[in-house]
Design an enzyme around this catalytic site. Structure first.
Site, PDB file in Angstrom:
ATOM      1  CB  SER A 114      -8.639  32.263 -34.161  1.00 50.89           C
ATOM      2  OG  SER A 114      -9.892  31.886 -33.875  1.00 50.89           O
ATOM      3  CE  LYS A 160     -10.996  32.781 -30.883  1.00 51.57           C
ATOM      4  NZ  LYS A 160     -11.284  31.429 -31.622  1.00 51.57           N
ATOM      5  CE1 TYR A 179     -13.933  34.958 -30.043  1.00 53.30           C
ATOM      6  CE2 TYR A 179     -15.959  34.904 -31.365  1.00 53.30           C
ATOM      7  CZ  TYR A 179     -14.559  34.291 -30.847  1.00 53.30           C
ATOM      8  OH  TYR A 179     -14.426  33.142 -31.699  1.00 53.30           O
ATOM      9  CE1 TYR A 207      -8.983  27.924 -34.876  1.00 57.84           C
ATOM     10  CE2 TYR A 207      -8.158  27.095 -37.405  1.00 57.84           C
ATOM     11  CZ  TYR A 207      -8.773  28.265 -36.574  1.00 57.84           C
ATOM     12  OH  TYR A 207      -8.770  29.508 -36.941  1.00 57.84           O
ATOM     13  CB  VAL A 249     -11.697  31.032 -40.008  1.00 57.96           C
ATOM     14  CG1 VAL A 249     -11.885  29.770 -39.097  1.00 57.96           C
ATOM     15  CG2 VAL A 249     -12.635  32.220 -39.539  1.00 57.96           C
TER      16      VAL A 249
HETATM   17  N1  GLU Z   1     -14.750  34.668 -35.437  1.00 56.50           N
HETATM   18  C1  GLU Z   1     -14.658  33.181 -35.643  1.00 56.50           C
HETATM   19  C2  GLU Z   1     -15.716  32.377 -34.686  1.00 56.50           C
HETATM   20  O1  GLU Z   1     -15.738  32.547 -33.687  1.00 56.50           O
HETATM   21  C3  GLU Z   1     -13.094  32.825 -35.332  1.00 56.50           C
HETATM   22  C4  GLU Z   1     -12.883  31.508 -35.713  1.00 56.50           C
HETATM   23  C5  GLU Z   1     -11.374  31.304 -35.951  1.00 56.50           C
HETATM   24  O2  GLU Z   1     -10.462  32.040 -36.385  1.00 56.50           O
HETATM   25  O3  GLU Z   1     -11.040  30.216 -35.640  1.00 56.50           O
HETATM   26  O4  GLU Z   1     -16.216  31.438 -35.214  1.00 56.50           O
END
Ligand code: GLU
Length: 304
Positions: free
Chosen positions: A63, A66, A188, A240, A258
């Site tokens: 993430s 992002k 993604y 989060y 994650v």
């Molecule tokens: N690729 C992970 C997902 O979509 C990213 C989650 C993350 O790192 O928060 O579940």
């Protein structure tokens, strides 16, 4: 301030607890990572760098990507971006569907999965190959031309992407996704599967600690106002549903993934990246948060 000494103190204190927590295994490839690792890297705006532990080991940024996608999409769309996305913390899991129906398919923020899927959709509208665009952006701000996508991790995530498919189809029913959903999920998942080290991440986040300038070429990439706003969204939505606790304990804008990475910014001063793959129950690196907390406490540096 002796940052080398601070990093040593943090490492020595945390070393006996290496491996506490559990690695993310809902993406099978991530479940194979050895848990008892910790790396930390700090880059000051003057260009001084400090590292300790597994700072140069590649890991899946997940993430954290992002932030890079959001920065590119925000640069392209400017304030129009907010027609399709919110900028409030969600208070829910990163892959939650629950708020979307009440909020007409508009994700709470760009850093939960739903929001990042909308950001990826925007990039797909602007570019033939957003993966190449994001990679070249990340290579340019990190100064590392060798950063690549781990295709095994990308495939592994696609093989178990039911929730992300559900989010994308649901938002498409509200006309907030325009691309083909298979293509969207593939793109993604590729972004999440970029591999970097804490050194790469700390270097690249100097973009956000130097008010939006490429740390290597000094060329302006974001306006100071855009940079302020990206840092603000990290502060309020980057960890989060543990973002309040992180603000309380660490006190800097940051983004976690994650894969066990967390990277943060002390505006106008430095960037700091930590990686330890074993996670706590909110999906954040257990030792990573402790290391960040110790760093801001011992250095007495935070935004508050
Ligand atoms: N690729 C992970 C997902 O979509 C990213 C989650 C993350 O790192 O928060 O579940």
């Amino acid at each position: 301030m002796n940052y080398a000494e601070i990093l040593e103190k943090i490492y020595n204190e945390l070393e006996p607890t290496l491996g506490e927590g559990s690695v993310a295994n809902y993406i099978p490839e991530l479940g194979k990572v050895t848990p008892d690792q910790l790396g930390i890297s700090v880059c000051t705006n003057e260009g001084d760098e400090y590292t300790i532990g597994n700072a140069e080991r590649l890991f899946s940024i997940q993430s954290i990507s992002k932030v890079f996608s959001f920065a590119l999409a925000y640069k392209l769309e400017k304030e129009n971006l907010w027609k399709r996305l919110g900028r409030e913390p969600s208070g829910n899991r990163f892959d939650s569907l629950v708020l979307l129906e009440n909020e007409n398919g508009i994700p709470r923020n760009p850093f939960i999965n739903a929001g990042a899927l909308v950001v990826t959709d925007i990039l797909l509208q602007h570019f033939d190959n957003p993966l190449d665009e994001v990679l070249s952006f990340v290579r340019s701000i990190s100064g590392n031309p060798n950063i690549v996508i781990n295709r095994n991790v990308q495939e592994s995530e696609i093989s178990c992407a039911d929730r992300n498919y559900a989010l994308a189809h649901f938002m498409k029913s509200y006309n907030n996704i325009n691309s083909n959903v298979d293509h969207l999920i593939k793109t993604y998942s590729g972004l999440c599967a970029i591999e970097m080290t804490t050194v790469d991440l700390a270097r690249s986040f100097r973009l956000f600690s130097t008010s939006g300038c490429n740390p290597w070429t000094h060329e302006r990439v974001l306006t100071t106002s855009q940079n302020k706003r990206i840092n603000a969204v990290m502060m309020t939505c980057g960890l989060y549903n543990a973002v309040g606790d992180f603000a309380y304990r660490v006190g800097i804008p940051a983004k976690s993934g994650v894969g066990g990475g967390i990277v943060g910014v002390i505006p106008n001063e430095m960037s700091i990246a930590v990686w330890s793959p074993a996670l706590d129950e909110t999906g954040n690196s257990l030792l990573g948060i402790k290391a960040m907390e110790m760093f801001t406490t011992l250095s007495e540096k935070s935004i508050y």
